[in-house]
Write an enzyme that holds these catalytic residues in place. Structure first.
Site, PDB file in Angstrom:
ATOM      1  N   ASP A 276      63.330  72.685  22.520  1.00  0.00           N
ATOM      2  CA  ASP A 276      64.247  72.140  23.512  1.00  0.00           C
ATOM      3  C   ASP A 276      64.496  70.683  23.103  1.00  0.00           C
ATOM      4  O   ASP A 276      63.646  70.069  22.464  1.00  0.00           O
ATOM      5  CB  ASP A 276      63.609  72.205  24.898  1.00  0.00           C
ATOM      6  CG  ASP A 276      64.452  71.507  25.945  1.00  0.00           C
ATOM      7  OD1 ASP A 276      65.658  71.799  26.008  1.00  0.00           O
ATOM      8  OD2 ASP A 276      63.913  70.671  26.677  1.00  0.00           O
TER       9      ASP A 276
ATOM     10  N   CYS B  55      70.839  70.874  42.014  1.00  0.00           N
ATOM     11  CA  CYS B  55      70.927  71.736  43.200  1.00  0.00           C
ATOM     12  C   CYS B  55      69.584  71.792  43.920  1.00  0.00           C
ATOM     13  O   CYS B  55      69.498  71.663  45.149  1.00  0.00           O
ATOM     14  CB  CYS B  55      71.351  73.155  42.809  1.00  0.00           C
ATOM     15  SG  CYS B  55      72.900  73.249  41.917  1.00  0.00           S
TER      16      CYS B  55
END
Length: 987
Positions: free
Chosen positions: A655, A63
């Site tokens: 992560d 986005c």
């Protein structure tokens, strides 16, 4: 934070258009879609504006990429960065070509709601200034200054570091100026020197020779002020110095020097003002000052010591010294009085000044104890000598040697302490020394051909300069390669031992060393903007930040000195009354003393042996050395708070993408479910994916290029009605065919049938730790792509070492469960959280903390920033040159997983030193004060003379600093070295 990474990416993209030959086309930086001459360009740059928009509806980096791409297509856009986490977009633009409303409408055309933040455009309401403070001696001094600063209206936060003798003040420039902050410090009795004002602009000081009148200075000032980009000018006629604030994007120091020399028709000669008053210069000056004071004190103290302690045992000399001159006053007493007076009042003047400043502000420091102790000895001796001079029967006993020797030993201790403290900041000095003194500037014509080559001071480099770097030379500034190939040794900045290959378009860092070939680089960041300057600032800020454990010493310092004074007076009173009331045998009193003098010696010893300095230096010196050692190994630790939290870590959340894995996805397998040519299949897929900013989309497009190797930059078929479906994939019409590329969720949402054999292939793909991408053409599933993000070599070994350190590891990722489980199994991690959004990662961190864990989060510093902030310790991996990651507490510059272990191990070693320092400082005072008070005198006959007590006090501070300095020899865990021996490089 995301903006910083995006801007770095923009810089890399910008560098790709450069010619590979040493011929540079002229490339003025003008707004996209605008043609302008150099004169027009200056006008455009002069009217640059900034706008900040709230963008509602963004859910991922794709986005953000689509918003950024759309905005950058507008004419007159200089830069656009989008922060998906905070739903904001910042745009730098030229109002002559575009306005805020057009930008806002463009964002809304992409499909997001945009609102202009007007109040955010205004000048920021917080600045940070750094100040050097001269004259602080102990924790009580730093606490006094800190309290005074925090009481000033407009000061939001103030930190004063005793070890570095600096203050960092966060303040509101609307309420006060840095000059008022300097005045507040000087009102407490200390000298304050501004290091930096915290303003977002570059500054430079120039020395101008040949100027004789104030009118000439004004003429030069007016000429400089007329230059575009110059913001502020100050001058000092006595020093022949100009100080300029300017915009480095518009102008620079070479322009200033040319204007100055042109203004005077050759009469004026300008150069960069010689540096002095920096941290190193200040430290050297302080060392010399204490050394000179100590040597002068020895000149007077040694004769006093010899007359008191040695000559009294040599008959001939003793007889001469005992000769009376006035009543009972002897030659020896008069000489000792004369020799000790300069030591007490001239050499020891600093202690009177320090104690006066402290008492004036209602506090007490080490200077108060020294002044009281030496005054008691000196003035009692004066009283004794004067009484002997006026009496025919009074036998005088003086303590002149006590006061002079006490001052000499304390000066020796301060000299050694300052010497040792200077070594704690060697890491910063070494970083500063990396910058070369000179650089080779290339001058080009409008066609990009070489006209001239000259050697200049590296501080005169300006943005967009072309600099030549020969083999073996240091890179003079940050920039990118415009011509040439070489290998650059970046170990001094990143800690990476292997030279890094550099070619056209690659980023180079100032301070690194060019190994073989010649490079021509274009300067992008100079002066305070450079990566090296940012690292130095980060390490300096880290050394300013107090560890929570430091509060312990601060609390003690508030009542330490008053308590010692009370104990000293009580000791004197107790021994004096015991003597008067015959509470101990007369034989305990030395033959040369009476009960009053014995009590006075005990009281003075208590006063001078107590050391608040050792307590105050215990934490900051260890933190300084620890952060410096970390910086030298590519681990940037942001202060004592991060160090203290890191040593307690028992749970690490990793992560997956870019942390446990390389972070560069590649297509590893293609399975077609329908007969069709693979080249045609990838042309349709690439045409749809080329419009997406998602890393997986880029991997697909990159792989598709292999089927068009005959073309350097293949042009894909036009995609119509392109739509990016957040979190799922893309949809487009290519060659009149509807193409869908995405995950299983996209296919189900679009009612695309997934055959059983496709389900099996997908399951098999995820079982291999690959990500499965499904492709549908005209609503029929035709293929499955397997994309792999390879695991970093040695990741399993790092997790294993963490287990041996009793640290639990967890994987949190936004990827699917199959891939996440496969990766976790491969590295040996049991706990997995998959398909997690950024806010879910932060929630998981908070859950672990609620269970009593001290949690460290290791991520790439962009999508993981909410979790990095939520964790007790946030570690940003893969920072490289962009070290200013605000969300992280620790920055791992090499992108090496092994540095997670180094950071935790270094923090543990540092805190072991801090505990050892406190043990020594407290133990010294707890044991030393009773011995000085005569606690063991009745049973052993051992008495601690005041001058020995003073020497012991000085030694305690030096020993604490030396204990911290041992951290300089820190070696990372041997288990990490075995990884390299086995040929595993963890990166």
């Amino acid at each position: 934070m995301a903006a910083k990474f995006l801007s770095l990416a923009c810089m890399r993209n910008e560098s790709r258009d450069l010619s590979p030959r040493p011929h540079y086309p002229s490339m003025p930086k003008i707004p996209k879609g605008v043609n302008a001459s150099s004169e027009e360009e200056k006008g455009i740059q002069g009217s640059e504006s900034k706008a900040l928009f709230s963008v509602i509806g963004m859910t991922c980096s794709a986005c953000a990429g689509s918003v950024e791409k759309a905005v950058k297509r507008l004419p007159g856009i200089k830069e656009a960065v989008v922060d998906v986490l905070n739903n904001r977009a910042q745009v730098m633009f030229y109002p002559a070509f575009v306005n805020e409303e057009t930008i806002r409408e463009t964002i809304e055309d992409v499909g997001f709601q945009a609102t202009l933040f007007k109040e955010e455009i205004n000048e920021k309401s917080t600045q940070i200034c750094r100040i050097r403070i001269k004259g602080m001696t102990c924790t009580s001094c730093s606490t006094t200054v800190e309290s005074a600063l925090q009481a000033v209206r407009g000061v939001q936060k103030a930190q004063v570091a005793l070890a570095t003798e600096e203050a960092e003040v966060q303040y509101d420039p609307k309420d006060l100026s840095y000059n008022q902050i300097l005045e507040a410090i000087e009102d407490t009795g200390f000298e304050a020197i501004l290091i930096s004002a915290g303003e977002d602009r570059s500054k430079i000081q120039l020395q101008v020779d040949g100027v004789r009148t104030e009118n000439s200075m004004r003429i030069i000032g007016n000429s400089l002020q007329a230059l575009p980009g110059v913001q502020d000018i100050d001058f000092n006629l006595d020093l022949k110095k100009f100080e300029l604030s300017y915009k480095p994007d518009v102008t620079g120091p070479r322009n200033f020097i040319k204007i100055i020399e042109a203004t005077g028709s050759g009469r004026f000669k300008a150069m960069i003002y010689p540096e002095g008053g920096g941290r190193v210069a200040h430290r050297q000056e302080e060392i010399k000052r204490y050394y000179r004071s100590f040597l002068w004190s020895l000149v007077f103290t040694i004769p006093v010591f010899l007359m008191s302690m040695v000559f009294m045992y040599i008959p001939g000399i003793k007889h001469g010294l005992d000769t009376k001159i006035v009543n009972m006053l002897s030659i020896g007493e008069l000489l000792r009085w004369i020799l000790s007076t300069p030591v007490q009042f001239i050499i020891g003047r600093r202690f009177y000044i320090g104690s006066y400043k402290a008492v004036r502000h209602g506090s007490a420091n080490m200077d108060v104890l020294i002044a009281l102790g030496t005054n008691a000895a000196y003035f009692y001796s004066v009283y004794s000598v004067l009484r002997a001079a006026t009496s025919q029967s009074f036998e005088s006993t003086d303590f002149f040697e006590t006061s002079s020797m006490l001052i000499s030993f304390i000066l020796l201790g301060k000299y050694l302490e300052v010497l040792a403290k200077g070594k704690t900041s060697e890491a910063i000095e070494k970083l500063m020394d990396l910058a070369p003194e000179t650089a080779t500037l290339l001058t080009l014509d409008d066609e990009g051909n070489l006209i001239n080559e000259e050697e200049i001071d590296s501080r005169l480099i300006q943005k967009k300069d072309i600099i030549k770097i020969i083999p073996g030379a240091k890179v003079a500034c940050d920039g990118f390669v415009v011509w040439g190939q070489s290998h650059v040794n970046e170990s001094m900045i990143t800690g990476e031992s292997r030279p890094v290959a550099k070619r056209k378009g690659d980023i180079v860092i100032g301070g690194t060393v060019n190994e073989n070939g010649v490079l021509h680089i274009k300067a992008t960041r100079v002066g305070s903007e450079s990566a090296l300057s940012q690292i130095v600032r980060l390490v300096e800020s880290a050394q300013m930040a107090k560890a929570p454990v430091q509060k312990f010493a601060d609390r003690i310092s508030k009542f330490f000195v008053p308590l010692v004074i009370i104990l000293s007076f009580s000791t004197w009173l107790a021994w004096f009354l015991a003597g008067k009331l015959h509470g101990y045998p007369r034989s305990w009193i030395p033959t040369s003393m009476d009960s009053f003098q014995l009590a006075l010696q005990f009281g003075i010893s208590v006063m001078v042996i107590a050391c608040p300095c050792a307590l105050g230096l215990a934490t900051p010196t260890a933190v300084m050395v620890g952060t410096g050692v970390g910086a030298s190994q590519g681990v940037l630790i942001k202060g004592g708070q991060a160090l203290e939290s890191a040593h307690k870590v028992n749970c690490i959340v990793f992560d997956k993408t870019g942390t446990l894995t390389v972070g560069k996805p590649v297509v590893v397998n293609t399975r077609l479910l329908k007969n069709m040519v693979l080249r045609e299949f990838y042309e349709l897929v690439a045409a749809a994916e080329v419009n997406s900013e998602h890393p997986l989309a880029k991997a697909v497009v990159e792989y598709a290029k292999k089927f068009r190797q005959d073309e350097e930059n293949p042009v894909w078929p036009e995609a119509q009605e392109f739509e990016s479906i957040t979190g799922h994939g893309v949809k487009a019409i290519v060659r009149n065919k509807e193409v869908l590329v995405g995950n299983k969720g996209l296919m189900l949402a679009q009612n695309i049938n997934i055959p059983l054999d496709a389900e099996e292939i997908l399951s098999e793909t995820e079982g291999l730790a690959h990500t499965g991408i499904l492709v549908s053409i005209d609503r029929e599933l035709v293929g499955i792509l397997a994309i792999s993000d390879p695991l970093k070599p040695g990741a399993r070994e790092v997790v294993s070492i963490l287990k041996s350190m009793k640290v639990k590891s967890i994987v949190v990722t936004g990827d699917n469960w199959g891939t996440a489980n496969s990766i976790a199994k491969e590295v040996g991690i049991d706990t997995v959280i998959a398909e997690a959004k950024p806010e879910n990662k932060a929630e998981k961190v908070k859950e672990l903390q609620a269970e009593g864990n001290v949690v460290a989060m290791v991520g790439d510093g962009i999508n993981d920033s909410p979790a990095l902030v939520a964790a007790d310790v946030g570690m940003a991996i893969g920072a490289g040159t962009d070290i200013a990651i605000e969300a992280a507490d620790i920055v791992l510059m090499k992108s090496n997983l092994e540095d997670v272990i180094t950071a935790i191990d270094l923090s543990r070693k540092t805190f072991f030193r801090i505990r050892l320092n406190y043990l020594w400082a407290l133990g010294y005072n707890i044991l030393g004060i009773p011995i000085a008070a005569g606690a063991i005198f009745p049973s052993t006959g051992f008495r601690l003379p005041p001058w020995i007590a003073g020497a012991a006090m000085a030694a305690s501070s030096v020993s604490v600093v030396c204990c911290s300095l041992l951290l300089k020899y820190y070696k990372r865990p041997k288990k990490l070295d075995t990884l390299e021996i086995r040929g595993i490089t963890v990166e």
